[in-house]
Structures are given as C-alpha cells and as structure tokens.
Design a protein around this motif. Structure first.
Motif, PDB file in Angstrom:
ATOM      1  N   ASP A   3       0.860  -1.299   0.043  1.00  0.00           N
ATOM      2  CA  ASP A   3       0.042  -0.163   0.012  1.00  0.00           C
ATOM      3  C   ASP A   3       0.750   1.131   0.075  1.00  0.00           C
ATOM      4  O   ASP A   3       0.168   2.465  -0.393  1.00  0.00           O
ATOM      5  CB  ASP A   3      -0.733  -0.028   1.239  1.00  0.00           C
ATOM      6  CG  ASP A   3      -2.112  -0.838   0.919  1.00  0.00           C
ATOM      7  OD1 ASP A   3      -2.336  -1.432  -0.016  1.00  0.00           O
ATOM      8  OD2 ASP A   3      -2.696  -1.392   2.153  1.00  0.00           O
ATOM      9  N   LEU A   4       2.108   1.223   0.424  1.00  0.00           N
ATOM     10  CA  LEU A   4       2.886   2.386   0.450  1.00  0.00           C
ATOM     11  C   LEU A   4       3.589   2.673  -0.790  1.00  0.00           C
ATOM     12  O   LEU A   4       4.166   1.778  -1.613  1.00  0.00           O
ATOM     13  CB  LEU A   4       4.157   1.888   1.414  1.00  0.00           C
ATOM     14  CG  LEU A   4       5.143   3.141   1.891  1.00  0.00           C
ATOM     15  CD1 LEU A   4       4.114   4.397   2.726  1.00  0.00           C
ATOM     16  CD2 LEU A   4       6.083   2.731   2.849  1.00  0.00           C
ATOM     17  N   LEU A   5       3.245   3.824  -1.204  1.00  0.00           N
ATOM     18  CA  LEU A   5       3.617   4.271  -2.515  1.00  0.00           C
ATOM     19  C   LEU A   5       5.197   5.131  -2.565  1.00  0.00           C
ATOM     20  O   LEU A   5       5.934   5.040  -3.472  1.00  0.00           O
ATOM     21  CB  LEU A   5       2.681   4.934  -3.165  1.00  0.00           C
ATOM     22  CG  LEU A   5       2.615   5.395  -4.653  1.00  0.00           C
ATOM     23  CD1 LEU A   5       2.955   4.273  -5.583  1.00  0.00           C
ATOM     24  CD2 LEU A   5       1.336   6.086  -5.210  1.00  0.00           C
ATOM     25  N   ILE A   6       4.765   6.107  -1.665  1.00  0.00           N
ATOM     26  CA  ILE A   6       6.013   7.113  -1.418  1.00  0.00           C
ATOM     27  C   ILE A   6       6.723   7.047  -0.227  1.00  0.00           C
ATOM     28  O   ILE A   6       5.832   6.925   1.015  1.00  0.00           O
ATOM     29  CB  ILE A   6       5.592   8.511  -1.603  1.00  0.00           C
ATOM     30  CG1 ILE A   6       5.057   8.876  -3.019  1.00  0.00           C
ATOM     31  CG2 ILE A   6       6.949   9.693  -1.522  1.00  0.00           C
ATOM     32  CD1 ILE A   6       4.330  10.272  -3.129  1.00  0.00           C
ATOM     33  N   ILE A  62      14.703   8.044  -0.831  1.00  0.00           N
ATOM     34  CA  ILE A  62      13.562   8.359  -1.451  1.00  0.00           C
ATOM     35  C   ILE A  62      13.203   7.054  -2.156  1.00  0.00           C
ATOM     36  O   ILE A  62      13.972   6.719  -3.039  1.00  0.00           O
ATOM     37  CB  ILE A  62      13.090   9.623  -2.180  1.00  0.00           C
ATOM     38  CG1 ILE A  62      11.807   9.812  -2.782  1.00  0.00           C
ATOM     39  CG2 ILE A  62      14.235   9.819  -3.542  1.00  0.00           C
ATOM     40  CD1 ILE A  62      11.493  11.153  -3.106  1.00  0.00           C
ATOM     41  N   LEU A  63      11.868   6.281  -2.145  1.00  0.00           N
ATOM     42  CA  LEU A  63      11.467   5.283  -2.916  1.00  0.00           C
ATOM     43  C   LEU A  63      10.267   5.617  -3.340  1.00  0.00           C
ATOM     44  O   LEU A  63       9.206   6.351  -2.581  1.00  0.00           O
ATOM     45  CB  LEU A  63      11.402   4.235  -1.808  1.00  0.00           C
ATOM     46  CG  LEU A  63      12.731   3.796  -1.172  1.00  0.00           C
ATOM     47  CD1 LEU A  63      12.308   2.337  -0.148  1.00  0.00           C
ATOM     48  CD2 LEU A  63      13.874   3.219  -2.066  1.00  0.00           C
ATOM     49  N   VAL A  64       9.698   5.265  -4.649  1.00  0.00           N
ATOM     50  CA  VAL A  64       8.411   5.101  -5.227  1.00  0.00           C
ATOM     51  C   VAL A  64       8.149   3.845  -5.707  1.00  0.00           C
ATOM     52  O   VAL A  64       8.986   3.248  -6.239  1.00  0.00           O
ATOM     53  CB  VAL A  64       8.351   6.207  -6.277  1.00  0.00           C
ATOM     54  CG1 VAL A  64       7.227   6.073  -7.048  1.00  0.00           C
ATOM     55  CG2 VAL A  64       8.693   7.439  -5.635  1.00  0.00           C
ATOM     56  N   ASP A  65       6.957   3.367  -5.036  1.00  0.00           N
ATOM     57  CA  ASP A  65       6.590   1.903  -5.440  1.00  0.00           C
ATOM     58  C   ASP A  65       7.519   1.025  -4.882  1.00  0.00           C
ATOM     59  O   ASP A  65       7.956  -0.080  -5.704  1.00  0.00           O
ATOM     60  CB  ASP A  65       6.264   1.822  -6.887  1.00  0.00           C
ATOM     61  CG  ASP A  65       5.596   0.641  -7.182  1.00  0.00           C
ATOM     62  OD1 ASP A  65       4.904  -0.057  -6.277  1.00  0.00           O
ATOM     63  OD2 ASP A  65       5.587   0.271  -8.412  1.00  0.00           O
ATOM     64  N   GLY A  66       8.295   1.153  -3.825  1.00  0.00           N
ATOM     65  CA  GLY A  66       9.314   0.388  -3.377  1.00  0.00           C
ATOM     66  C   GLY A  66      10.774   0.349  -3.861  1.00  0.00           C
ATOM     67  O   GLY A  66      11.493  -0.536  -3.394  1.00  0.00           O
TER      68      GLY A  66
END
Length: 241
Positions: A3-6, A62-66
């Motif tokens: 569920d975590l996107l950013i 920073i991560l986006v879509d893991g």
C-alpha cells in the motif's frame, strides 16, 4: 503490491548554501489524493522534481513503489510541471502520438474524450491556443495515463476561477484509483474538497501531515483556515523552490 507508494527518509536538498528541503520524512499510501501545501519557496516544486528524477537529493533516501528513483519510478509517474514544455508547431494530436510511443499506459481515446469534455480541439496548433487551453492539453496528457503516481505542480494556478472546478473534476474522474495524486498548490480553498490528506511544507520542512478529516476534527477549522493561520506571518510572494 504494498500500500505504501512514496517513502522519504531524511530527504535534503541544497542549492549552494541555501536549503530547499531539510530532513523530510514522509509516507504516502496508494489510493489517496494528497495536497502538498505551502507558500512559494517552501520546497514543493523541489520535492516533486526529486520524485520525478529531475533533481538529485543532497542527502536522504526516497522510494517510489518500493524502488529508488530510476527507470521503474519514471514509468509509473505521470508529471504535470508548473511550466509549459510544448513546441508551438505541434497540435494536441501530435503530442498524443508522442505520449503513445513513450508510455505504454497512455490511453489515446481517453485523451480525445477528455479534450472534448474540456472544450479543446485536439487538431489545433499550440501556437493558436490560449495559455489556459494549453494547460488543459498538458493536463489531458498527464491524466490519460494509467499511472501509479500523478504529480501535479500548480495545476489550477493558471486558469480562471470558473475553470478550476472543471479541472479538479477532470482529475477526480480520470486518475487511476489504484494509485495516488499529489497536488502542489497554495490555492487551498479551491482544492480542499477533493483532498484525502494534507502536507504542510514550510522552509523545506514538513510541519504537518494528516488526513483532512482529522485536521477538521482536531483543529475545529478547515484546512484552508489552518493554513492561513499558520502562514499568515509569511509572505506568499517569492520564487518556487
């Protein structure tokens, strides 16, 4: 799929001796419409450009879509910049061809339908369009993708007040509900009704991140009223960082 996107941890960005972002810790889940709110110079545009891979952070993660910012993140992000980037000789249909070639999730038929609903003639050249119409075309290009993350930098700043509700309605009815929308703006009263969450940025720091419902319940006032209270001593003039 998480569920975590950013996810941002200790994110910093400096321009020489000037800090644009200072230790930003942030998490945004899927299926949310989030307002990135702050006066000009608070770091909104810098954060969005780092998410897009257009700027490199000075420190932090920073991560986006893991995943770290890179080929994958760029394939799942649909970005609306705060400035025009069209060539005047191109028509909207030329841009649709370009986006169709670059992005596998671009829906050309959806783009045509959105143009019709926005009153845009897609065969017109950019040089014949008003500034507001060009911004509508740019919005169509972004929202016609089935992205995971839509990054919208001041999407209603250049349109007249009568058109703002129509623009917001276009965003609400066309984004991929499995993803999230991050809207950067200082026009809080115009977008508050569509937001699930609000992030307040001040001088490169996150000073508030909460759901809109929680803000109204705990503060006893609207997000716009709280924003005005928190930032009334800070001028809204100045450059975007």
């Amino acid at each position: 799929m998480s569920d975590l996107l950013i996810q941002c941890r200790g994110l910093c960005k400096s321009y020489g001796h000037k800090s644009a972002l200072q230790g930003v810790d942030l998490q945004v889940d899927r299926g949310r419409i989030v307002g990135l709110l702050g006066p000009n110079g608070s770091g909104k545009t810098t954060l969005i450009k780092i998410l897009c891979g257009l700027l490199q952070p000075t420190a932090g993660e920073i991560l986006v879509d893991g995943q770290s910012i890179g080929t994958h993140s760029k394939s799942v992000i649909s970005y609306l910049p705060d400035r025009m980037y069209f060539a005047d000789w191109m028509a909207a249909t030329d841009l649709f061809d370009l986006f169709h070639d670059f992005y596998t999730d671009f829906d050309r038929q959806k783009a045509i339908a959105m143009c019709e609903s926005l009153g845009v003639e897609p065969r017109d050249k950019m040089k014949t369009m008003s500034k507001g119409t060009k911004e509508k075309v740019q919005l169509v290009l972004v929202m016609a993708r089935k992205a995971q993350l839509y990054l919208l930098d001041e999407p209603i700043a250049g349109v007249d007040p009568a058109a703002r509700d129509f623009i917001l309605s276009t965003i609400l009815t066309n984004y991929n509900e499995e993803g999230s929308v991050l809207i950067s703006t200082h026009l809080i009263s115009d977008i508050e009704r569509v937001l699930d969450e609000a992030i307040f940025l001040k001088e490169g720091k996150v000073i508030l991140h909460n759901s809109v419902d929680n803000i109204r319940e705990t503060e006893g006032k609207s997000v716009d009223a709280l924003f005005r209270e928190m930032f009334r001593a800070q001028t809204l003039e100045g450059g975007n960082f």
